[in-house]
Design a protein around this motif. Structure first.
Motif, PDB file in Angstrom:
ATOM      1  N   GLY A 284     -28.670  22.647 -37.348  1.00  0.00           N
ATOM      2  CA  GLY A 284     -29.504  21.668 -36.658  1.00  0.00           C
ATOM      3  C   GLY A 284     -29.803  22.036 -35.224  1.00  0.00           C
ATOM      4  N   ARG A 285     -29.053  22.997 -34.680  1.00  0.00           N
ATOM      5  CA  ARG A 285     -29.270  23.448 -33.315  1.00  0.00           C
ATOM      6  C   ARG A 285     -29.798  24.870 -33.275  1.00  0.00           C
ATOM      7  NH1 ARG A 285     -26.308  19.441 -33.849  1.00  0.00           N
ATOM      8  NH2 ARG A 285     -25.965  17.889 -32.212  1.00  0.00           N
ATOM      9  N   GLY A 286     -30.353  25.306 -34.396  1.00  0.00           N
ATOM     10  CA  GLY A 286     -31.046  26.588 -34.443  1.00  0.00           C
ATOM     11  C   GLY A 286     -30.168  27.810 -34.601  1.00  0.00           C
ATOM     12  N   VAL A 287     -28.915  27.629 -35.013  1.00  0.00           N
ATOM     13  CA  VAL A 287     -27.999  28.755 -35.174  1.00  0.00           C
ATOM     14  C   VAL A 287     -27.803  29.052 -36.661  1.00  0.00           C
ATOM     15  CG1 VAL A 287     -25.612  29.549 -34.857  1.00  0.00           C
ATOM     16  CG2 VAL A 287     -26.786  28.309 -33.024  1.00  0.00           C
ATOM     17  N   LYS A 288     -27.991  30.311 -37.038  1.00  0.00           N
ATOM     18  CA  LYS A 288     -27.749  30.713 -38.416  1.00  0.00           C
ATOM     19  C   LYS A 288     -26.267  30.557 -38.740  1.00  0.00           C
ATOM     20  CE  LYS A 288     -31.491  34.145 -38.555  1.00  0.00           C
ATOM     21  NZ  LYS A 288     -31.818  35.581 -38.733  1.00  0.00           N
ATOM     22  N   SER A 289     -25.973  30.020 -39.912  1.00  0.00           N
ATOM     23  CA  SER A 289     -24.576  29.763 -40.260  1.00  0.00           C
ATOM     24  C   SER A 289     -24.367  29.879 -41.760  1.00  0.00           C
ATOM     25  CB  SER A 289     -24.171  28.369 -39.776  1.00  0.00           C
ATOM     26  OG  SER A 289     -22.858  28.054 -40.177  1.00  0.00           O
ATOM     27  N   THR A 290     -23.197  30.388 -42.139  1.00  0.00           N
ATOM     28  CA  THR A 290     -22.785  30.416 -43.543  1.00  0.00           C
ATOM     29  C   THR A 290     -21.403  29.790 -43.633  1.00  0.00           C
ATOM     30  OG1 THR A 290     -21.690  32.582 -43.412  1.00  0.00           O
ATOM     31  CG2 THR A 290     -24.062  32.570 -43.913  1.00  0.00           C
ATOM     32  N   ILE A 291     -21.016  29.348 -44.816  1.00  0.00           N
ATOM     33  CA  ILE A 291     -19.674  28.792 -45.008  1.00  0.00           C
ATOM     34  C   ILE A 291     -18.987  29.512 -46.162  1.00  0.00           C
ATOM     35  CG2 ILE A 291     -20.216  26.537 -44.050  1.00  0.00           C
ATOM     36  CD1 ILE A 291     -20.492  25.461 -46.885  1.00  0.00           C
ATOM     37  N   ASP A 292     -17.687  29.691 -46.027  1.00  0.00           N
ATOM     38  CA  ASP A 292     -16.885  30.337 -47.075  1.00  0.00           C
ATOM     39  C   ASP A 292     -15.540  29.645 -47.166  1.00  0.00           C
ATOM     40  OD1 ASP A 292     -18.201  33.088 -48.067  1.00  0.00           O
ATOM     41  OD2 ASP A 292     -18.657  32.826 -45.925  1.00  0.00           O
ATOM     42  N   LEU A 293     -15.090  29.430 -48.388  1.00  0.00           N
ATOM     43  CA  LEU A 293     -13.760  28.908 -48.666  1.00  0.00           C
ATOM     44  C   LEU A 293     -13.040  29.986 -49.458  1.00  0.00           C
ATOM     45  CD1 LEU A 293     -12.130  26.320 -48.152  1.00  0.00           C
ATOM     46  CD2 LEU A 293     -12.883  25.490 -50.383  1.00  0.00           C
ATOM     47  N   ILE A 294     -12.072  30.657 -48.832  1.00  0.00           N
ATOM     48  CA  ILE A 294     -11.456  31.826 -49.443  1.00  0.00           C
ATOM     49  C   ILE A 294      -9.975  31.581 -49.717  1.00  0.00           C
ATOM     50  CG2 ILE A 294     -13.104  33.438 -48.440  1.00  0.00           C
ATOM     51  CD1 ILE A 294     -11.120  34.071 -46.257  1.00  0.00           C
ATOM     52  N   ASN A 295      -9.424  32.366 -50.648  1.00  0.00           N
ATOM     53  CA  ASN A 295      -8.027  32.225 -51.066  1.00  0.00           C
ATOM     54  C   ASN A 295      -7.126  33.208 -50.325  1.00  0.00           C
ATOM     55  OD1 ASN A 295      -8.610  30.220 -52.994  1.00  0.00           O
ATOM     56  ND2 ASN A 295      -9.193  31.784 -54.500  1.00  0.00           N
ATOM     57  N   PHE A 296      -5.866  32.805 -50.160  1.00  0.00           N
ATOM     58  CA  PHE A 296      -4.882  33.698 -49.548  1.00  0.00           C
ATOM     59  C   PHE A 296      -4.656  34.941 -50.398  1.00  0.00           C
ATOM     60  CE2 PHE A 296      -3.645  29.745 -47.378  1.00  0.00           C
ATOM     61  CZ  PHE A 296      -3.448  30.207 -46.084  1.00  0.00           C
TER      62      PHE A 296
END
Length: 293
Positions: free
Chosen positions: A214-226
């Motif tokens: 929403g503030r113009g910054v490219k972003s990705t999300i990841d949920l990773i395992n130990f």
């Protein structure tokens, strides 16, 4: 975190790593039109004499020589960047003096080199200089270990959990990402099959991503395992996989102590990361409810 015309403190020693840290500081200073302060420290050699005599001949000569070298370096920095820069020489335990001078010049950021995990028994017990500075500094600290770094920042790794304090990193990441036009990879680490925590973590990641987008910054999300790894190793592996240029971590505050104590995961990331690490102290009060504006 306002990064406009702000002050960066760079401790300068004899190691090549401190010069590499200076290069990183210069790049950030150019973007912010800020000021660089170089700091040289003459550590006490021991003995009762050094406790009472501040202007002994050896110290005066060492100070003049070090100040001369730093003044030359200041000229080079100013020539390369076109920015204001200056140098100071102080005497005492380096980690303490770095923090004192940072407060004295109202530094917004400390950028310093580190050679990795401590080797001596003393440092293993007390902590490396980098860890001691991170633990005592009231401003963010970027530690630089690797030899080769990208001229700028393309990818920022932002590890988050469900603690309110860690979300303060989001605003720092937003500011830096806007400066560098970088992508922020928001990541959380979870035990495989932890169905109780996973929905909450995923919701938190999505909230942060939407805030950044929403503030113009490219972003990705990841949920990773130990996958049998430590938290630090999991984050470091993720940073290597995605060719990160900066990792942002939040240090821990122990309320029963007068200064910050750095958790083992944060120490391991600082000591072993080949990309710069920004360490940030939590600022909110324990009972404060956090919400993204």
């Amino acid at each position: 975190m306002d990064l406009t015309c702000y002050t960066i403190l760079v401790p300068i020693g004899l190691s090549e790593q401190s010069k590499i840290a200076l290069e990183q500081a210069e790049r950030l200073a150019v973007l912010t039109k800020g000021e660089i302060v170089l700091l040289g420290c003459i550590e006490n050699s021991g003995g009762l004499k050094n406790l009472f005599i501040e202007d002994d001949e050896d110290y005066v000569n060492d100070k003049l020589e070090l100040q001369s070298r730093l003044d030359l370096l200041v000229s080079e920095v100013s020539s390369r960047t076109g920015l204001k820069s200056n140098a100071m020489v102080t005497r005492g335990k380096a980690c303490n003096k770095i923090v004192e001078v940072a407060n004295l010049v109202s530094a917004n950021l400390i950028v310093m080199g580190t050679n990795g995990a401590p080797l001596s028994l003393y440092e293993k017990i007390i902590g490396s200089k980098a860890i001691q500075v991170v633990s005592k500094s009231s401003c963010p600290v970027i530690t630089v270990k690797g030899k080769k770094h990208f001229n700028g920042c393309r990818t920022i790794i932002l590890p988050l959990d469900l603690e309110k304090e860690t979300k303060q990193k989001v605003k720092h990441a937003l500011t830096l990402a806007c400066l560098w036009r970088a992508t922020v990879k928001v990541v959380s680490v979870i035990e495989s099959g932890d169905f109780r925590v996973e929905p909450r973590l995923r919701a938190s990641l999505i909230q942060v991503q939407n805030y950044l987008l929403g503030r113009g910054v490219k972003s990705t999300i990841d949920l990773i395992n130990f996958n049998g790894r430590s938290l630090a190793k999991t984050i470091l592996d993720f940073s290597i996989l995605h060719q990160a240029d900066l990792i942002m971590i939040m240090t821990q505050q122990e309320n029963n102590f007068t200064q910050y104590m750095i958790g083992s995961a944060a120490q391991s990331i600082i000591h072993n990361s080949t990309v710069p690490v920004m360490s940030i102290h939590p600022e909110v009060k324990i009972r404060e409810v956090y919400s993204l504006p």
